[in-house]
Enzyme design. Structure first.
Site, PDB file in Angstrom:
ATOM      1  N   PRO A  18       0.857  -1.197   0.000  1.00  0.00           N
ATOM      2  CA  PRO A  18       0.000   0.000   0.000  1.00  0.00           C
ATOM      3  C   PRO A  18       0.889   1.242   0.000  1.00  0.00           C
ATOM      4  O   PRO A  18       1.418   1.652   1.040  1.00  0.00           O
ATOM      5  CB  PRO A  18      -0.804  -0.132   1.288  1.00  0.00           C
ATOM      6  N   ASP A  46       5.989   2.185   2.492  1.00  0.00           N
ATOM      7  CA  ASP A  46       5.037   1.109   2.737  1.00  0.00           C
ATOM      8  C   ASP A  46       4.211   1.468   3.967  1.00  0.00           C
ATOM      9  O   ASP A  46       4.724   1.495   5.092  1.00  0.00           O
ATOM     10  CB  ASP A  46       5.805  -0.197   2.959  1.00  0.00           C
ATOM     11  N   HIS A  47       2.917   1.743   3.745  1.00  0.00           N
ATOM     12  CA  HIS A  47       2.073   2.208   4.851  1.00  0.00           C
ATOM     13  C   HIS A  47       1.738   1.091   5.845  1.00  0.00           C
ATOM     14  O   HIS A  47       1.191   1.352   6.917  1.00  0.00           O
ATOM     15  CB  HIS A  47       0.772   2.807   4.299  1.00  0.00           C
ATOM     16  N   ARG A  48       2.086  -0.153   5.520  1.00  0.00           N
ATOM     17  CA  ARG A  48       1.922  -1.237   6.486  1.00  0.00           C
ATOM     18  C   ARG A  48       2.999  -1.156   7.559  1.00  0.00           C
ATOM     19  O   ARG A  48       2.809  -1.597   8.694  1.00  0.00           O
ATOM     20  CB  ARG A  48       2.015  -2.603   5.789  1.00  0.00           C
ATOM     21  N   ALA A  95       5.183   1.823   8.145  1.00  0.00           N
ATOM     22  CA  ALA A  95       5.393   3.140   8.762  1.00  0.00           C
ATOM     23  C   ALA A  95       4.177   4.028   8.529  1.00  0.00           C
ATOM     24  O   ALA A  95       3.395   3.810   7.600  1.00  0.00           O
ATOM     25  CB  ALA A  95       6.649   3.794   8.187  1.00  0.00           C
TER      26      ALA A  95
END
Length: 417
Positions: A212, A386-388, A390
């Site tokens: 994501p 990567d929004h998973r 950070a």
């Protein structure tokens, strides 16, 4: 004996067969290159496992195959020339050896002459398919390298010459017959979607489908960095802006190691990498490629500059080794020198956690802290993460720290003490 596509490394599962160096019935020596293949990382040659004669070629050029696929078959046997001479009367072993050595020298000299032509395997393939002698083609690429366009231009020029010759020989246009073109027919050209272009596409799709993406934009005032680089030049220290960016990035990664990590969803852990192996995206005639500067955290600015320069040159010449293209923990893309770029949403180099892009530096008026307006050199930055792994606030803090170092390069040197 079967010659198969073996695992070249880094979890490779498939490759594209680019071109063959041999044909059916050829005699080859042990370790002689037989075929050239393209993986998602590099172009590699598969050598002969033993001396012998090529029995059959099973995979056509341009086809994508998986690891373990048999590419060709080889009948192991000793050189037929030496065997024939050995059976002749009054022929000593010494004369057989001298004859074989002389023949090998001739073959090697011929190969050296052929290899002086700078062209990619795919460009050579185009030339072979159209019967073009590459030694007659003028290369317009870097260092005189012959590009696909050079070959097509050579073909068009020759066709035009042949058409003009036919017109003169036939006594003018009256003797020629032309078929009327269909005005409703679509006009388009076709380029192949395979090799490195296809591998890049698969890598990008894998990254977007898996990660994501979230992109954070920032700007940096690089006026002081430009001045500092000029000061260094006067002292005969030539350090590129990219070297400063990479070193500042390494210092920022020490403060925010979450962006130098790997997510293992299966084991539900995030691995924080201690080493900073920075990939540098390079635009080449063969497509995008990412050589890696290893252990940036322990390298000086000069070492980073020299290594980036060396790896970029090798990338443009398609001479990188597998070791030089693997193991990156963070990737940077300096698109500023290409011009015209003020922002982007870069795709992360999976399975990394983040990628930072540096855009074109432009002079523009800026309101300073004392409310005065000054002309400053400003550069935009795009950071995808990567929004998973950070959150946005962490990304902002990370880029703020990086910008602080870039805007105050002498302060960055203090951080190194």
């Amino acid at each position: 004996m079967e010659v198969k596509l073996h695992d070249i490394g880094e979890g490779m599962t498939e490759a594209v067969v680019l071109s063959y160096f041999v044909k059916k019935g050829d005699y080859v020596k042990a370790d002689q290159p037989l075929v050239e293949v393209q993986t998602d990382k590099m172009v590699a040659e598969i050598p002969a496992p033993a001396a012998g004669i090529i029995q059959d070629i099973l995979v056509p050029e341009g086809e994508t195959i998986s690891v373990g696929t048999t590419i060709l078959t080889l009948e192991a046997k000793s050189p037929p020339l030496v065997e024939t001479m050995s059976n002749q009367p009054n022929v000593t072993a010494e004369s057989v050896h001298l004859f074989a050595v002389k023949k090998e020298e001739t073959v090697c000299a011929k190969r050296m002459i052929e290899r002086r032509v700078l062209a990619s395997p795919y460009t050579r393939k185009i030339a072979r398919e159209h019967g073009v002698d590459l030694e007659q083609v003028v290369g317009t690429g870097r260092g005189g390298r012959i590009t696909d366009e050079d070959v097509y231009r050579f073909i068009e020029t020759n066709n035009a010459k042949q058409t003009n010759h036919s017109s003169v020989a036939g006594g003018g246009t009256e003797s020629q017959s032309f078929e009327k073109a269909d005005d409703n027919a679509p006009s388009f050209s076709v380029i192949p979607f395979r090799g490195r272009r296809k591998q890049i596409a698969k890598k990008m799709a894998q990254s977007l489908y898996t990660i994501p993406h979230c992109t954070h934009f920032e700007e940096a005032d690089v006026t002081e960095l430009i001045r500092f680089r000029e000061e260094l030049k006067q002292q005969n220290f030539h350090i590129s802006a990219t070297a400063f960016f990479i070193k500042a990035l390494s210092l920022a990664l020490k403060q925010f190691p979450i962006f130098n990590a790997r997510l293992d969803e299966e084991r539900e852990v995030i691995h924080l990498k201690q080493e900073h192996h920075i990939g540098i995206a390079v635009d080449t005639e063969e497509g995008l490629i990412v050589p890696v500067i290893k252990h940036v955290e322990s390298k000086s600015l000069r070492e980073i500059h020299e290594e980036a320069k060396r790896l970029t040159k090798k990338a443009q010449e398609n001479k990188l080794t597998l070791q030089e293209m693997t193991g990156s923990t963070f990737t940077v893309s300096n698109v500023g020198p290409l011009g015209g770029s003020i922002g982007a949403t870069p795709i992360i180099n999976y399975p990394e956690v983040a990628l930072m892009a540096f855009h074109k530096t432009k002079k523009r008026p800026v309101v300073m802290e004392n409310d005065e307006i000054a002309v400053r050199s400003m550069m935009n930055i795009s950071m995808s993460f990567d929004h998973r792994v950070a959150d946005g606030a962490t990304a902002v803090a990370f880029t703020n720290y990086f910008v602080r170092l870039i805007e105050n390069p002498k302060l960055m040197l203090m951080e190194l003490i």
